[in-house]
Design an enzyme around this catalytic site. Structure first.
Site, PDB file in Angstrom:
ATOM      1  CD  GLU A   5      -2.333   1.509   2.709  1.00 28.98           C
ATOM      2  OE1 GLU A   5      -3.150   2.439   2.836  1.00 28.98           O
ATOM      3  OE2 GLU A   5      -1.972   0.768   3.651  1.00 28.98           O
ATOM      4  CB  ALA A  57       4.485  14.525  -1.247  1.00 27.05           C
ATOM      5  N   GLY A  91      10.868  15.854 -13.068  1.00 23.33           N
ATOM      6  CA  GLY A  91      10.624  14.436 -13.315  1.00 23.33           C
ATOM      7  C   GLY A  91      10.940  13.531 -12.150  1.00 23.33           C
ATOM      8  CE1 TYR A  92      15.235  15.137  -8.978  1.00 21.08           C
ATOM      9  CE2 TYR A  92      14.062  17.034  -8.118  1.00 21.08           C
ATOM     10  CZ  TYR A  92      15.234  16.454  -8.551  1.00 21.08           C
ATOM     11  OH  TYR A  92      16.397  17.175  -8.559  1.00 21.08           O
ATOM     12  N   GLY A  93       9.011  12.678  -9.633  1.00 24.24           N
ATOM     13  CA  GLY A  93       7.900  11.804  -9.273  1.00 24.24           C
ATOM     14  C   GLY A  93       7.884  10.514 -10.074  1.00 24.24           C
TER      15      GLY A  93
END
EC number: 2.3.1.48
Length: 439
Positions: free
Chosen positions: A173, A178, A187-189
């Protein structure tokens, strides 16, 4: 539980400290230096020791040699004599340059890991203001949870994901996700999620991610391979994950044969292979000269489309041209999309985001014969079912009226319906050509 020793192994820096050492990619994403190669390269690279990083990285993917210009972040390879290139995200370039790292941490009482967890806690509390701060802190420091952090060296946390693994049930899960508001255009996410997928698959038997996403995060998770269609049986996850009011449950099924950090390169290779296959059954790759009839602009004459070289072979027919000229969507579609998005993001919208669950409210469909909700309206909009604005308004009225019909005047649901309807009416009135549709 991840130990400090394991974390250090997952983030060896040796391969990036020597500028001329060729890196060998292993399945667990650890970079290992080949002893013979390292010794040779050290001798050859004495005049480049001040560069701080190697310039090119070569690897083989799908039988093709892929060359990455690490400094510029440009990936190149040749397939059937055609050169393909794409530019890596800034986050990938920064990682290759050694400016950032992706580290898995948990509450093991070591000083550095606790500093990283505290940095993550602060970012989550700032980026998720609707979540109670104490609740965020409790889960981040919970020993049953793990976190993958994006760290700008030496030790500045810029974002991360906190998740809880359920190894025996083969899913995890995602609790918080963030990136610092000042770092959200690099583009870190996406790169963080790819790192997490590869790490989880290589260190456990987890095959799925589940998460509750708010309306602002649904788009991000869709881009990372998540879907609202839950294929996992409820008996596997029900009662194990946290249920958030107003959130949308989403699932990601990880592919066993894909290394997600190489997904961009793999997709490019697949495109090249697909183009090669198309060339065997089509002539669409042939570039033909322009039509002579258009050279003299003062004497343009009609031309039979069927005489244009390549057009007939491509399968074109006059009927296709007429179909292409027809507008695919009406002028009201953009207005509907904007109104629907604002409705979904409204604070009073959470009871109406999804269809009423028959298991939770058994008699609802005995009273309500024409049910409607915002997610169903979104599906109808995507399927081009709203031929005119009146159809959209009719469905919106159903949402509000159904709620008031089933719930009493003193209930919070009744009041939410009134609030959302008032907001809806004002939004429609703001559009002059449709304002007359609101009484």
């Amino acid at each position: 539980m991840v130990t400090k020793h394991q974390i250090e192994e997952d983030h060896l820096d040796g391969a990036t400290t020597d500028p001329e050492v060729k890196r060998v990619k292993l399945e667990n994403n650890v970079e290992e230096i080949q002893p013979e190669q390292a010794e040779t390269n050290k001798q050859e690279g004495t005049d480049k020791e001040n560069k701080g990083k190697f310039e090119k990285e070569t690897e083989r993917i799908g039988g093709s040699e892929v060359v990455t210009d690490v400094e510029k972040g440009i990936v190149k390879f040749e397939f059937d004599g055609v050169e393909y290139t794409f530019k890596e995200r800034p986050s990938v370039v920064e990682e290759n340059e050694g400016k950032i790292e992706f580290r898995v941490v948990n509450n093991d009482n070591t000083k550095e890991n606790m500093m990283v967890l505290t940095g993550l806690k602060n970012i989550f509390q700032k980026q998720l203001p609707k979540m109670p701060k104490e609740y965020i802190a409790r889960l981040v420091y919970d020993r049953s949870h793990l976190s993958m952090a994006v760290i700008r060296k030496p030790l500045t946390v810029v974002g991360g994901i906190t998740y809880r693994p359920f190894d025996k049930r083969e899913f995890a899960e995602i609790v918080f996700c963030a990136i610092s508001s000042t770092e959200q255009v690099r583009g870190y996410g996406a790169h963080l999620m790819n790192h997490l997928k590869d790490y989880v698959r290589n260190t456990s038997n987890i095959k799925y991610f589940l998460t509750y996403a708010d309306n602002y995060a649904i788009g991000y998770f869709k881009k990372q391979g998540f879907t609202k269609e839950i294929t996992l049986d409820k008996s596997i996850w029900m009662g194990y994950i946290k249920d958030y009011e107003g959130g949308t449950l989403m699932q990601c099924s990880m592919l066993p044969r894909i290394r997600y950090l190489d997904a961009g390169k793999i997709l490019l290779l697949q495109e090249a292979a697909l183009r090669r296959k198309i060339r065997t059954i089509s002539k669409s790759h042939i570039v033909r000269p322009g039509l002579e009839q258009f050279k003299d602009l003062n004497n343009i004459k009609p031309i039979d489309p069927m005489t244009i070289p390549g057009l007939k072979e491509a399968g074109w027919t006059p009927e296709m041209d007429a179909l292409a000229q027809r507008p695919k969507r009406g002028p009201h579609d953009a207005a509907i999309q904007n109104i629907l998005t604002e409705l979904q993001n409204h604070a009073a919208a959470w009871p109406f985001l999804q269809p009423v669950n028959k298991e939770e409210v058994p008699d609802y469909y005995d009273f309500i014969k024409e049910p409607m909700d915002l997610s169903t309206m979104e599906i109808k909009l995507e399927s081009n079912k709203y031929q005119k604005m009146e159809d959209f308004i009719y469905d919106a009225r159903l949402v509000f009226n159904n709620c008031r019909m089933y719930n009493g005047e003193n209930t919070s649901y009744y009041k939410y319906a009134n609030r959302l309807e008032k907001f809806f009416n004002n939004k429609v009135k703001e559009i002059p050509e449709y304002s007359h549709l609101i009484d």
